[in-house]
Design an enzyme around this catalytic site. Structure first.
Site, PDB file in Angstrom:
ATOM      1  N   ASN A  94       0.802  -1.216   0.000  1.00  0.00           N
ATOM      2  CA  ASN A  94       0.000   0.000   0.000  1.00  0.00           C
ATOM      3  C   ASN A  94       0.840   1.275   0.000  1.00  0.00           C
ATOM      4  OD1 ASN A  94      -2.301   1.820   1.208  1.00  0.00           O
ATOM      5  ND2 ASN A  94      -0.676   1.790   2.763  1.00  0.00           N
ATOM      6  N   TYR A 161       2.360   9.791 -11.184  1.00  0.00           N
ATOM      7  CA  TYR A 161       1.436   9.008 -10.356  1.00  0.00           C
ATOM      8  C   TYR A 161       0.602   8.081 -11.239  1.00  0.00           C
ATOM      9  CZ  TYR A 161      -1.932   8.018  -6.598  1.00  0.00           C
ATOM     10  OH  TYR A 161      -2.712   7.396  -5.656  1.00  0.00           O
ATOM     11  N   LYS A 165       0.825   3.996 -11.166  1.00  0.00           N
ATOM     12  CA  LYS A 165      -0.324   3.185 -10.754  1.00  0.00           C
ATOM     13  C   LYS A 165      -0.788   2.258 -11.887  1.00  0.00           C
ATOM     14  CE  LYS A 165      -0.641   4.652  -6.481  1.00  0.00           C
ATOM     15  NZ  LYS A 165      -0.363   3.752  -5.359  1.00  0.00           N
ATOM     16  N   ILE A 194     -10.170   8.826  -1.170  1.00  0.00           N
ATOM     17  CA  ILE A 194     -10.434   8.252   0.157  1.00  0.00           C
ATOM     18  C   ILE A 194     -10.051   9.293   1.210  1.00  0.00           C
ATOM     19  CG2 ILE A 194      -9.881   6.356   1.745  1.00  0.00           C
ATOM     20  CD1 ILE A 194     -11.287   5.428  -0.874  1.00  0.00           C
ATOM     21  N   THR A 196      -8.362  10.299   3.792  1.00  0.00           N
ATOM     22  CA  THR A 196      -7.196  10.159   4.665  1.00  0.00           C
ATOM     23  C   THR A 196      -6.809  11.569   5.127  1.00  0.00           C
ATOM     24  OG1 THR A 196      -5.760  10.259   2.746  1.00  0.00           O
ATOM     25  CG2 THR A 196      -6.395   8.076   3.482  1.00  0.00           C
TER      26      THR A 196
HETATM   27  N1  LIG Z   1      -6.240   8.652  -0.255  1.00  0.00           N
HETATM   28  C1  LIG Z   1      -6.636   8.502  -1.498  1.00  0.00           C
HETATM   29  O1  LIG Z   1      -7.510   9.229  -1.977  1.00  0.00           O
HETATM   30  C2  LIG Z   1      -6.059   7.400  -2.364  1.00  0.00           C
HETATM   31  C3  LIG Z   1      -6.740   7.060  -3.546  1.00  0.00           C
HETATM   32  C4  LIG Z   1      -6.213   6.048  -4.350  1.00  0.00           C
HETATM   33  C5  LIG Z   1      -5.056   5.394  -3.991  1.00  0.00           C
HETATM   34  N2  LIG Z   1      -4.407   5.760  -2.848  1.00  0.00           N
HETATM   35  C6  LIG Z   1      -3.183   5.037  -2.514  1.00  0.00           C
HETATM   36  O2  LIG Z   1      -3.304   4.511  -1.219  1.00  0.00           O
HETATM   37  C7  LIG Z   1      -2.013   4.345  -0.649  1.00  0.00           C
HETATM   38  C8  LIG Z   1      -2.021   4.896   0.768  1.00  0.00           C
HETATM   39  O3  LIG Z   1      -2.273   6.278   0.713  1.00  0.00           O
HETATM   40  P1  LIG Z   1      -3.054   7.093   1.867  1.00  0.00           P
HETATM   41  O4  LIG Z   1      -4.049   7.917   1.197  1.00  0.00           O
HETATM   42  O5  LIG Z   1      -3.433   6.183   2.942  1.00  0.00           O
HETATM   43  O6  LIG Z   1      -1.912   8.138   2.291  1.00  0.00           O
HETATM   44  P2  LIG Z   1      -0.923   8.197   3.527  1.00  0.00           P
HETATM   45  O7  LIG Z   1       0.034   9.288   3.205  1.00  0.00           O
HETATM   46  O8  LIG Z   1      -1.716   8.265   4.773  1.00  0.00           O
HETATM   47  O9  LIG Z   1      -0.177   6.788   3.450  1.00  0.00           O
HETATM   48  C9  LIG Z   1       0.946   6.550   2.658  1.00  0.00           C
HETATM   49  C10 LIG Z   1       1.820   5.593   3.413  1.00  0.00           C
HETATM   50  O10 LIG Z   1       2.930   5.199   2.609  1.00  0.00           O
HETATM   51  C11 LIG Z   1       4.095   5.338   3.400  1.00  0.00           C
HETATM   52  N3  LIG Z   1       5.260   5.510   2.554  1.00  0.00           N
HETATM   53  C12 LIG Z   1       5.522   6.482   1.656  1.00  0.00           C
HETATM   54  N4  LIG Z   1       6.725   6.279   1.106  1.00  0.00           N
HETATM   55  C13 LIG Z   1       7.232   5.145   1.661  1.00  0.00           C
HETATM   56  C14 LIG Z   1       8.432   4.415   1.509  1.00  0.00           C
HETATM   57  N5  LIG Z   1       9.398   4.806   0.650  1.00  0.00           N
HETATM   58  N6  LIG Z   1       8.602   3.285   2.223  1.00  0.00           N
HETATM   59  C15 LIG Z   1       7.661   2.872   3.111  1.00  0.00           C
HETATM   60  N7  LIG Z   1       6.509   3.531   3.298  1.00  0.00           N
HETATM   61  C16 LIG Z   1       6.299   4.654   2.583  1.00  0.00           C
HETATM   62  C17 LIG Z   1       3.826   6.543   4.271  1.00  0.00           C
HETATM   63  O11 LIG Z   1       4.706   6.613   5.358  1.00  0.00           O
HETATM   64  C18 LIG Z   1       2.396   6.234   4.668  1.00  0.00           C
HETATM   65  O12 LIG Z   1       2.367   5.296   5.718  1.00  0.00           O
HETATM   66  C19 LIG Z   1      -1.030   5.034  -1.595  1.00  0.00           C
HETATM   67  O13 LIG Z   1      -0.396   4.057  -2.406  1.00  0.00           O
HETATM   68  C20 LIG Z   1      -1.938   5.909  -2.439  1.00  0.00           C
HETATM   69  O14 LIG Z   1      -1.404   6.157  -3.721  1.00  0.00           O
HETATM   70  C21 LIG Z   1      -4.876   6.746  -2.018  1.00  0.00           C
END
Ligand SMILES: NC(=O)c1ccc[n+]([C@@H]2O[C@H](COP(=O)([O-])OP(=O)(O)OC[C@H]3O[C@@H](n4cnc5c(N)ncnc54)[C@H](O)[C@@H]3O)[C@@H](O)[C@H]2O)c1
Length: 258
Positions: A94, A161, A165, A194, A196
């Protein structure tokens, strides 16, 4: 005992980026279903807080500081997982960086490289070391986290991005085909927006908030727990005939993209 709640008892789940947002909700959900949980992430304090919370609820968890863009780090977390819990059954890959809505011709090479290193290489490197441990455990299930940006193109959230993806979706399908007959199912979830902490900040602007909500047919954005419940399904035996699928979790976002 509620057997549904404990359906992952005796199983071990690894969640990258499991200390925040969607990853944290999913780590907690694995624990609620009885699994031992490994949180692989960079920020130690949030990781240790998540472990303490799971332990306070009677679960078992481990934080391993991990940078998914580094192969040795991905290898290390799998080694620590099997040393501590003896097996690996599930992984939710993730961890990811958010996008930058900058046109391709103006996009920085450094930001491009870093985005690909975390969002795409990070999933490859994670699976590279998780798969042998799962084969040793007699099989398992991997869910990768892409985005609706892995299914269609858009100026927002930007080229790196969107490309990373789409790469995660392709990588998932290739790996799913390779390991389907060896007891490992590999799927990818594709969330729309989402709620967050990062998204909450952007929603402070009411115009942006309204516009974003209206892009989802359901009329709202998603909750991290709504992604977590799809991951629980994909890891469970209820999804025993599902592999290589890219599942939108999008409140109807993709309905407007056809
Ligand atoms: N929030 C949204 O709207 C949304 C929508 C689609 C996809 N996503 C995807 O969901 C995933 C989680 O995102 P989120 O929204 O929970 O954001 P978030 O910023 O809360 O979580 C991202 C996580 O990835 C970790 N991370 C980043 N770089 C890292 C690395 N090099 N090594 C280890 N960990 C690392 C961060 O520390 C964090 O825990 C991401 O891949 C994001 O692209 C999010």
């Amino acid at each position: 005992m509620n057997t549904e709640a404990q359906k992952f008892a005796g199983k071990v789940a690894l969640v990258t980026g499991g200390n925040s947002g969607i990853g944290l909700a999913t780590a907690l959900s694995f624990a609620q279903h009885g699994a031992d949980v490994v949180i692989a992430a960079r920020r130690e304090q949030e990781g240790r807080e998540a472990v303490a919370y799971i332990e306070s609820q009677g679960g078992r968890a481990l934080f391993v500081e991990t940078d998914v863009s580094d192969g040795q780090s991905c290898k290390n977390v799998v080694e620590k997982t099997t040393a501590e819990f003896g097996r690996l059954d599930f992984a939710f890959n993730n961890a990811g960086l958010s996008g930058r809505a900058i046109p391709t011709a103006e996009f920085s090479e450094d930001v491009w490289n870093r985005t690909m290193a975390v969002n795409l290489d990070g999933v490859f490197l994670s699976m590279k070391y998780q798969i042998p441990a799962m084969l040793e455990s007699g099989g398992g299930a991997i869910v990768n986290n892409a985005s609706v940006a892995g299914l269609n193109g858009a100026a927002v959230p930007g080229c790196a991005y969107v490309a990373s993806k789409h790469g995660v979706v392709g990588l998932t399908k290739a790996a799913a085909a390779e390991y389907a007959n060896q007891g490992i199912r590999i799927n990818v979830v594709c969330p729309a927006v989402i709620k967050t902490p990062m998204a909450e900040e952007a929603f402070a602007d009411p115009v942006f908030r309204k516009m974003t909500y209206e892009q989802h047919a359901i009329g709202r954005v998603g909750e991290p727990e709504e992604v977590a419940s799809a991951v629980m399904f994909l890891c469970s035996d209820d999804a025993s005939f599902l592999t290589g699928i890219a599942l939108p979790i999008d409140g109807g976002f993709m309905l407007f993209k056809g």
